[in-house]
Motif scaffolding. Structure first.
Motif, PDB file in Angstrom:
ATOM      1  N   SER A  63      -5.494  19.079  -7.898  1.00  0.00           N
ATOM      2  CA  SER A  63      -4.764  19.563  -6.731  1.00  0.00           C
ATOM      3  C   SER A  63      -3.678  18.545  -6.414  1.00  0.00           C
ATOM      4  N   ALA A  64      -2.445  19.009  -6.243  1.00  0.00           N
ATOM      5  CA  ALA A  64      -1.306  18.122  -5.989  1.00  0.00           C
ATOM      6  C   ALA A  64      -0.815  18.307  -4.560  1.00  0.00           C
TER       7      ALA A  64
ATOM      8  N   ASP B 206       8.384  19.921   0.506  1.00  0.00           N
ATOM      9  CA  ASP B 206       8.908  19.444  -0.774  1.00  0.00           C
ATOM     10  C   ASP B 206       8.511  20.426  -1.867  1.00  0.00           C
ATOM     11  N   VAL B 207       9.215  21.540  -1.900  1.00  0.00           N
ATOM     12  CA  VAL B 207       8.921  22.592  -2.870  1.00  0.00           C
ATOM     13  C   VAL B 207       9.199  22.119  -4.288  1.00  0.00           C
ATOM     14  N   GLN B 208      10.204  21.255  -4.458  1.00  0.00           N
ATOM     15  CA  GLN B 208      10.537  20.745  -5.785  1.00  0.00           C
ATOM     16  C   GLN B 208       9.353  20.014  -6.403  1.00  0.00           C
ATOM     17  N   ALA B 209       8.712  19.137  -5.628  1.00  0.00           N
ATOM     18  CA  ALA B 209       7.567  18.394  -6.147  1.00  0.00           C
ATOM     19  C   ALA B 209       6.401  19.319  -6.462  1.00  0.00           C
ATOM     20  N   GLN B 210       6.185  20.315  -5.604  1.00  0.00           N
ATOM     21  CA  GLN B 210       5.089  21.246  -5.841  1.00  0.00           C
ATOM     22  C   GLN B 210       5.327  22.087  -7.088  1.00  0.00           C
ATOM     23  N   ASP B 211       6.567  22.542  -7.269  1.00  0.00           N
ATOM     24  CA  ASP B 211       6.893  23.307  -8.479  1.00  0.00           C
ATOM     25  C   ASP B 211       6.750  22.428  -9.725  1.00  0.00           C
ATOM     26  N   PHE B 212       7.163  21.165  -9.611  1.00  0.00           N
ATOM     27  CA  PHE B 212       7.025  20.228 -10.730  1.00  0.00           C
ATOM     28  C   PHE B 212       5.552  20.072 -11.094  1.00  0.00           C
ATOM     29  N   ALA B 213       4.696  19.926 -10.100  1.00  0.00           N
ATOM     30  CA  ALA B 213       3.261  19.796 -10.353  1.00  0.00           C
ATOM     31  C   ALA B 213       2.710  21.042 -11.043  1.00  0.00           C
TER      32      ALA B 213
ATOM     33  N   TYR C 112      -2.120  12.672  -4.206  1.00  0.00           N
ATOM     34  CA  TYR C 112      -1.183  12.678  -3.082  1.00  0.00           C
ATOM     35  C   TYR C 112       0.055  11.871  -3.459  1.00  0.00           C
ATOM     36  N   GLY C 113       1.220  12.503  -3.362  1.00  0.00           N
ATOM     37  CA  GLY C 113       2.467  11.880  -3.770  1.00  0.00           C
ATOM     38  C   GLY C 113       2.710  12.170  -5.235  1.00  0.00           C
ATOM     39  N   PHE C 114       3.415  13.265  -5.534  1.00  0.00           N
ATOM     40  CA  PHE C 114       3.527  13.682  -6.932  1.00  0.00           C
ATOM     41  C   PHE C 114       4.805  13.127  -7.547  1.00  0.00           C
ATOM     42  N   GLY C 115       4.741  11.820  -7.870  1.00  0.00           N
ATOM     43  CA  GLY C 115       5.858  11.137  -8.506  1.00  0.00           C
ATOM     44  C   GLY C 115       5.499  10.664  -9.892  1.00  0.00           C
TER      45      GLY C 115
END
Length: 327
Positions: free
Chosen positions: A189-190, A196-203, A168-171
Motif C-alpha cells: 500500500s502506497a 499528489d495524484v502523480q505519486a499515486q499513479d507512479f506507485a 509512506y512517501g513514495f519517492g
C-alpha cells in the motif's frame, strides 16, 4: 576536478575548480560516473543535520571508477567500478563495531556530510566502504541503490516478514522497495501527500495493491508500515492502520517531531523503531537481491552544474523516482 560546494548552510552550492584529491593510506580515488541526490542531502544543505564539514561537497550515492589508490590498497582495484555510500568510515573498535552494529559506530564518518562526497568529478573514499558493482550496469540507474536502496532494504528487514506492507512517501526509496516487496510476493500500500495524484499513479505503475493519501485507510490493516517521508505526524497515522503486533519503521535520518498521541494507538503490542545508516552486510545482501528482483530505478538526469535545480525539485516534490547528477 570540478565540484559543487556548500560554503554556508541554507545557501546554494557553488561550482568550483579544485585540485584533484590524493588518496591516503587505505583510500581510493574515484572518478564519478553518477551521483544520485538524496533527501539526506537536503537535510545537510538546509541545516536539519547539524555540524557538517564546511566547505563541503555533498552527495553519497556515488557510482564511479577507481582511478588511483593509496598506500595499502591493491593496484588491482584501479579501473573497477565501485559504489560509495553514506557510511564512509567506522572506528572498528567501539562496542557497536565489534558487535556487528557498525551503523551505530561512536566515531563514524559520513560521505557528503563529514567528508567530501560525490557532487563532483572525483571523490576520495575509504577502500573498505566502496562496494564492487556490476561492470555492465548503467551508472545512473545504479546510483540510487547506494542509499535509497540500502536504507530501504534495512527498513524492510526491520519491518519483518509480514505480507501487507505500507510505504509512506513514495519517492526514491519507496519505488525501489515496492519492487522488492512485489518480487517477494507481498502486497504493498502506497501513501502520498493528499492530492499528489502523480505519486499515486507512479506507485500503481509499479504494481502496488493500493495507493492513496496519508490519512486514508487501505482495504486491510497492514502488518508493517515504513515511513520514508520525514514527517513525524505520520507516525500516529501509520499506527492507526497497522494491525496488533505490527510495526512502524521510521526510515529517515531526520524527522519532524512526533506529536502527542493516545496510548491506544500503540497498545496491542504495536511498536515503533528507527533505522540508522547502513552496514556493509546490508550491501552484501541487497545488491544480489536487487539484481534477482529485476529492480529498475526511475531517474531524472541533471548535469553536475545543475545540482541546485535537482535539490529544488526534490525539495518541492516535483520528482518521481530519483534525481541523478552526471559530471
Amino acid at each position: 576536478m570540478r565540484a559543487m560546494v556548500l560554503h554556508e548552510i541554507g545557501q546554494p552550492l557553488v561550482l568550483l575548480e579544485r585540485q584533484d584529491p590524493l588518496p591516503g593510506a587505505g583510500e581510493i580515488l574515484v572518478r564519478v560516473e553518477a551521483c544520485a541526490v538524496c533527501r539526506t542531502d537536503l537535510h545537510v544543505v538546509d541545516g536539519d543535520l547539524s555540524s557538517p564539514k564546511l566547505p563541503l561537497v555533498p552527495g553519497h550515492e556515488i557510482v564511479g571508477r577507481v582511478e588511483a589508490v593509496g598506500e595499502g590498497v591493491s593496484q588491482e582495484r584501479i579501473g573497477r567500478r565501485v559504489g560509495v555510500p553514506w557510511l564512509g568510515h567506522t572506528c572498528g573498535h567501539c562496542s557497536y563495531c565489534t558487535n556487528g552494529q557498525e551503523n551505530l559506530c561512536d566515531e563514524p564518518q559520513f560521505t557528503g556530510y563529514t567528508r567530501d562526497g560525490g557532487f563532483a568529478t572525483h571523490v576520495v573514499a575509504d577502500q573498505d566502504y566502496a562496494f564492487e558493482l556490476a561492470e555492465d550496469g548503467d551508472p545512473v540507474s545504479l546510483a540510487p541503490l547506494l542509499c535509497a536502496g540500502l536504507i530501504g532494504w534495512r527498513s524492510l528487514k526491520k519491518a519483518g516478514e509480514g505480507r501487507r506492507i505500507g510505504l509512506y512517501g513514495f519517492g526514491a526509496a519507496a519505488h525501489i522497495i515496492a519492487q522488492i516487496c512485489r518480487w517477494q510476493g507481498r502486497e504493498v500500500s502506497a501513501f502520498s501527500k493528499p492530492g499528489d495524484v502523480q505519486a499515486q499513479d507512479f506507485a500503481r505503475s509499479l504494481g502496488v495493491s493500493w495507493a492513496g493519501a496519508s490519512g486514508d485507510k487501505p482495504p486491510e490493516l497492514l502488518d508493517a508500515a515504513i515511513l520514508f517521508a520525514p514527517v513525524g505526524d505520520l507516525v500516529p497515522e501509520a499506527l492507526k492502520v497497522v494491525r496488533k503486533g505490527g510495526r512502524v519503521v521510521c526510515g529517515g535520518i531526520h524527522m519532524s517531531d512526533i506529536p502527542s498521541m493516545p496510548y491506544s494507538l500503540l497498545w496491542g503490542e504495536r511498536s515503533i523503531c528507527s533505522v540508522a545508516n547502513l552496514t556493509r552486510k546490508d550491501a552484501e545482501e541487497f545488491f544480489p537481491i536487487a539484481l534477482a528482483a529485476g529492480v529498475r530505478t526511475h531517474t531524472v538526469r541533471y548535469p553536475l552544474a545543475e545540482a541546485n535545480a535537482a535539490l529544488d525539485d526534490l525539495r518541492s516534490g516535483r520528482l518521481s523516482g530519483a534525481a541523478v547528477l552526471v559530471p
